[in-house]
Design an enzyme around this catalytic site. Structure first.
Site, PDB file in Angstrom:
ATOM      1  N   CYS A 383       0.867  -1.247   0.141  1.00 23.74           N
ATOM      2  CA  CYS A 383      -0.004  -0.239  -0.078  1.00 23.74           C
ATOM      3  C   CYS A 383       0.760   1.273   0.043  1.00 23.74           C
ATOM      4  CB  CYS A 383      -1.046  -0.027   1.270  1.00 23.74           C
ATOM      5  SG  CYS A 383      -2.327   1.254   1.142  1.00 23.74           S
ATOM      6  N   HIS A 517      -3.500  -5.186   0.184  1.00 17.53           N
ATOM      7  CA  HIS A 517      -3.155  -5.667   1.633  1.00 17.53           C
ATOM      8  C   HIS A 517      -3.202  -7.078   1.328  1.00 17.53           C
ATOM      9  CE1 HIS A 517      -2.985  -1.880   3.861  1.00 17.53           C
ATOM     10  NE2 HIS A 517      -3.728  -1.598   3.079  1.00 17.53           N
ATOM     11  N   GLU A 519      -1.884  -9.389   2.981  1.00 14.62           N
ATOM     12  CA  GLU A 519      -1.582  -9.843   4.324  1.00 14.62           C
ATOM     13  C   GLU A 519      -3.016 -10.150   4.887  1.00 14.62           C
ATOM     14  OE1 GLU A 519      -1.918  -5.518   5.321  1.00 14.62           O
ATOM     15  OE2 GLU A 519      -1.207  -6.847   3.863  1.00 14.62           O
TER      16      GLU A 519
END
Length: 545
Positions: A383, A517, A519
């Site tokens: 990001c 993102h 994750e």
């Protein structure tokens, strides 16, 4: 009809209700049941999207674009069930909905009150989209006794009466503290917490007792007697070596069996725990270790990067190595001379710059990107981290010395800027710089197309991906050609070719920046491919140091 498990907490906060809910969901799933986990948050924010990470930890984002509590990340990581907007509600959202209905005249002139209007809205949320489920687990945020949570407690009390005791279960997570001076575990806080809960009309069926010492049978029997539950329903919950050991620990203590017994389910199959056995075998018997430096601005609270930390752990599980995460304050890097910066970063086998908002610490992040590029250290930008990588490239390899982002103020060289229109799968999306903060962001899952000969295409093994976003600013494609001449390749773009999603450096050992993102989609039993590949590169780097 779905059965409901309501999870409350007592004595103190931070007892791990979210982790308990996720673990119980995983255990029921291991027995073949379909589960969904939901979170009721008593605070008045509509969602946590505008809250400081220091206030409430990370903001977890779902595929459908909801900004939610970080506990939904636990739910997804443990069950693999993608969370939705309908899986997290706050008091703010409940009251917002009720006020909108009142303004429309939906209540036909009635006096709007907590009972029945607020509690009815909570019950509507709890029962929405549950037709295809066996169990719905609902976690009540906060601690019993908090004034904010009273409408939620009342709502679940009513719900038991409406759908029947045979379809509802109350689990209360409480604390049994160890008093070192006396050498004893004390049950009185649990007794008082249960008394508080029963005064609100709820008798817990199961008590999950957090304690740092083993709970003796005598104390277990004492809690059962004073709290009006079966002794077998008093489940000890000691600290675990890893959060991924918790499902097996609770299974050994009989939590899932007691839940099924309370529902009168006697024909359940034995749970398949092979997934968790494999995870813990990898966790407890690593074949190496690596150190990853995370250069961020919220490093004072690790919950601010909860999903990121877990995704790095998952990358380690995929490579059978232990990952040591070194949290580095980007703001401190802004004042360090190059030799001192190098001294801090040289021991790292990989450098990760995560997402964030605002200018604070940005120059420190850019300096860490430059170090990783020049020293050929594996680099992962997420990001804002990708945007800092683009600004670093513009300044140092493309000759654009004044490169910056409009997020930090006016600039003559807006490498990154606020985009107000773009095409998505659902059509043209528009945002206004003056709109509500949540409304100005690109939120949720968006597709991207990968270049055929790129590193990321090889990592993903596919030409098209879908990943979750949470940001307001985009890399400016007007600088596309100049950045690529400096060696930074745009290897992933939105399907319409307007929004850069991924950049990489083909001449580097491992240098990838992503606008989304990743994750948020990583799981211990299914590590995200980018994190698995990044840790693999860090392992190779560790052999060179």
């Amino acid at each position: 009809m779905a059965r409901y498990i309501f999870i409350t907490g007592g004595v103190v906060s931070s007892l791990g209700k979210g982790l308990m809910a996720a673990s119980l969901g995983a255990l029921l799933q291991a027995r073949g049941y379909r589960v969904r986990i939901r979170k009721f948050d008593p605070y008045l924010n509509v969602d946590p999207g505008t809250m400081s990470p220091y206030q409430h930890g990370e903001v977890y984002v779902t595929d459908d674009g909801a900004e939610t509590d970080l506990d939904l990340g636990h739910y997804e990581r443990f069950t693999g069930v993608s969370a939705r907007q309908s899986d997290n509600v706050t008091s703010g959202r409940i009251y917002q909905t009720i006020i909108q209905r009142e303004r429309r005249g939906d209540y036909l002139g009635a006096t709007v009150q907590v009972i029945p209007h607020v509690t009815d809205a909570i019950k509507e949320f709890a029962q929405a989209e549950t037709d295809d489920l066996d169990f719905v687990l609902c976690e009540i945020g906060g601690t019993v006794g908090d004034i904010e949570s009273l409408p939620f407690i009342e709502a679940i009390r009513q719900l038991r009466n409406e759908i029947g005791r045979e379809n509802t279960l109350f689990v209360h997570v409480t604390l049994v503290p160890y008093i070192a001076a006396a050498g004893e575990l004390k049950t009185k806080p649990t007794q008082h917490s249960v008394r508080e809960l029963t005064s609100l009309g709820i008798q817990p069926d199961i008590l999950l007792c957090r304690c740092e010492k083993p709970l003796p049978e005598s104390e277990r029997a004492k809690i059962a007697q004073f709290c009006n539950v079966r002794k077998e329903a008093v489940i000890p919950a000691l600290d675990a070596k890893s959060i991924y050991a918790v499902p097996m620990q609770y299974h050994r203590e009989g939590l899932d069996s007691e839940v099924l017994r309370a529902f009168g389910i006697t024909d359940a199959r034995a749970p398949d725990m092979s997934r968790w056995v494999d995870i813990m075998e990898r966790h407890e018997h690593p074949e190496g270790e690596v150190t990853i430096g995370v250069v961020g601005k919220y490093v004072g609270l690790q919950d601010a990067y909860k999903s990121l930390h877990e995704a790095l752990v998952h990358g380690g599980l995929a490579n059978r190595v232990k990952v040591h995460v070194k949290w580095l304050d980007a703001e401190l890097f802004e004042t360090l001379p190059d030799d001192e910066l190098a001294a801090v970063l040289e021991p790292m086998h990989g450098i990760l710059v995560p997402g964030g908002f605002g200018e604070r610490g940005s120059e420190g992040k850019i300096s860490s990107v430059r170090f990783a590029r020049e020293r050929n250290v594996p680099f992962f930008g997420i990001c804002l981290g990708m945007q800092m990588a683009c600004i670093e490239a513009a300044r140092n390899t493309s000759g654009i010395k004044d490169a910056s982002t409009t997020e930090f103020g006016d600039t003559d060289e807006p490498i990154v800027g606020l985009i107000t229109e773009w095409m998505s799968e659902s059509g043209l999306q528009k945002r206004s710089a003056e709109g509500d903060l949540g409304g100005t962001m690109r939120l949720g899952a968006f597709p991207a197309r990968l270049s055929g000969n790129s590193r990321v295409r090889g990592i993903y093994g596919t030409d098209t991906i879908s990943e979750r976003h949470r940001h307001r600013y985009e890399v400016n494609t007007a600088y596309h050609e100049r950045l690529e001449k400096g060696g930074l390749v745009f290897s992933g773009m939105s399907p319409d070719g307007v929004l850069p999603e991924i950049v990489e450096r083909p001449d580097h050992s491992w240098f990838v920046g992503v606008q989304y993102h990743p994750e948020l989609k990583s799981k211990p039993f299914d590590p995200h491919p980018l994190f698995a590949s990044f840790i693999e590169a860090a392992v190779a780097q560790s052999r060179l140091v």
